[in-house]
Design a protein around this motif. Structure first.
Motif, PDB file in Angstrom:
ATOM      1  N   GLN A 152     -33.520  46.010   7.412  1.00  0.00           N
ATOM      2  CA  GLN A 152     -33.068  47.086   6.531  1.00  0.00           C
ATOM      3  C   GLN A 152     -33.661  46.943   5.131  1.00  0.00           C
ATOM      4  O   GLN A 152     -34.162  47.931   4.553  1.00  0.00           O
ATOM      5  CB  GLN A 152     -31.551  47.096   6.441  1.00  0.00           C
ATOM      6  CG  GLN A 152     -31.008  48.186   5.522  1.00  0.00           C
ATOM      7  CD  GLN A 152     -29.494  48.143   5.402  1.00  0.00           C
ATOM      8  OE1 GLN A 152     -28.844  47.188   5.825  1.00  0.00           O
ATOM      9  NE2 GLN A 152     -28.911  49.184   4.813  1.00  0.00           N
ATOM     10  N   ARG A 164     -28.960  54.732  11.793  1.00  0.00           N
ATOM     11  CA  ARG A 164     -27.719  53.977  12.057  1.00  0.00           C
ATOM     12  C   ARG A 164     -27.141  54.240  13.442  1.00  0.00           C
ATOM     13  O   ARG A 164     -26.432  53.398  13.990  1.00  0.00           O
ATOM     14  CB  ARG A 164     -26.657  54.361  11.040  1.00  0.00           C
ATOM     15  CG  ARG A 164     -26.533  53.478   9.811  1.00  0.00           C
ATOM     16  CD  ARG A 164     -27.688  53.581   8.891  1.00  0.00           C
ATOM     17  NE  ARG A 164     -27.356  53.017   7.574  1.00  0.00           N
ATOM     18  CZ  ARG A 164     -28.237  52.850   6.614  1.00  0.00           C
ATOM     19  NH1 ARG A 164     -29.515  53.193   6.813  1.00  0.00           N
ATOM     20  NH2 ARG A 164     -27.888  52.338   5.453  1.00  0.00           N
ATOM     21  N   PRO A 182     -28.239  45.857  15.512  1.00  0.00           N
ATOM     22  CA  PRO A 182     -28.503  46.918  14.539  1.00  0.00           C
ATOM     23  C   PRO A 182     -29.728  46.607  13.677  1.00  0.00           C
ATOM     24  O   PRO A 182     -30.136  45.447  13.536  1.00  0.00           O
ATOM     25  CB  PRO A 182     -27.228  46.931  13.677  1.00  0.00           C
ATOM     26  CG  PRO A 182     -26.194  46.211  14.489  1.00  0.00           C
ATOM     27  CD  PRO A 182     -26.942  45.194  15.284  1.00  0.00           C
TER      28      PRO A 182
END
Length: 253
Positions: A152, A164, A182
């Motif tokens: 990120q 997301r 993620p």
């Protein structure tokens, strides 16, 4: 439950990953203006079959094609069709291979023919967010949050958005296993990284807002603002000495 893989299982996945890496390399040379995404799909199916693998996606939750082909503002899960690729398009191909009962998964984004500097930069940032940021954090003892945060930070520091709504995942005997991976998050959180863990890490990067919507076909994910997106993915095994790219191709690293 998270399934750690044995050395034998990782070896089988390594063989499947070699098939997938070769398919990606051949597809990159094959794609050109004037082709349809359905032609790219058929080429991928033939390449996978010739090398002794099976498509991981065909029939998965009734998905109708062998690979995913996402063009321009399409982020992931685009369905191959009679859409004709034109000069300057960007095409993301997501390929899954099943080999000897084990799955590998990888994606690349390419410019079709000659494209804009902005498109090339978007693709570069997506690729390097994995290889120059995330990969350094995939070490035994770290947490998945360390990987997510590094990806990120790299993407956003380059002025792009991080999707997301869709994330990476564990992989092995199933195409999607625990844990989720993620591309955003805080360091020091999440699952501990240890030898035997195999994950598909897949940054999905946008030119504008990170917000996405799913089209009426139930699969194709597009940017809400209509701006370009890039997707880069590899299947990675964690060993005692660090990460190993099981789906290595000529564009890796």
């Amino acid at each position: 439950m998270i399934s750690l893989k044995s050395a034998r299982e990782i070896e089988l996945m390594r063989e499947g990953g070699k098939i997938l890496g070769c398919v990606l390399s051949e597809l990159k040379k094959y794609v050109k203006p004037g082709q349809t995404t359905l032609e790219v799909d058929r080429k991928a199916a033939a390449l996978i079959r010739e090398r002794g693998g099976q498509s991981a996606f065909k029939g998965y939750r009734d998905y109708p094609a062998y690979i995913c082909t996402s063009v321009n503002e399409e982020v992931v899960h685009g369905i191959p069709s009679d859409r004709v690729l034109v000069e300057g398009d960007i095409l993301s191909v997501d390929v899954g291979v099943k080999y000897m009962g084990y799955y590998t998964d990888a994606a690349r984004t390419w410019v079709v023919g000659q494209g804009s500097r902005e498109a090339e930069e978007l693709i570069r940032v997506a690729r390097e967010s994995l290889y120059k940021a995330g990969l350094d954090m995939i070490r035994p003892g770290n947490k998945l949050g360390d990987v997510s945060h590094a990806i990120q930070k790299f993407i956003e520091s380059n002025g792009f958005g991080v999707v997301r709504d869709f994330v990476g995942h564990g992989i092995g005997r199933a195409i999607h296993e625990e844990p989720q991976v993620p591309n955003f998050g805080k360091p020091g959180r999440g699952v501990k990284i240890e030898p035997g863990l195999v994950i598909a890490v897949e940054p999905m990067v946008t030119q504008g807002s990170f917000e996405v919507v799913i089209l009426e076909d139930g699969w194709t994910v597009v940017t809400k603002d209509g701006k370009l997106a890039s997707h880069h993915e590899d299947t990675i095994a964690i060993t005692e000495s660090g990460p190993e790219l099981l789906t290595y191709s000529e564009e890796s690293l």
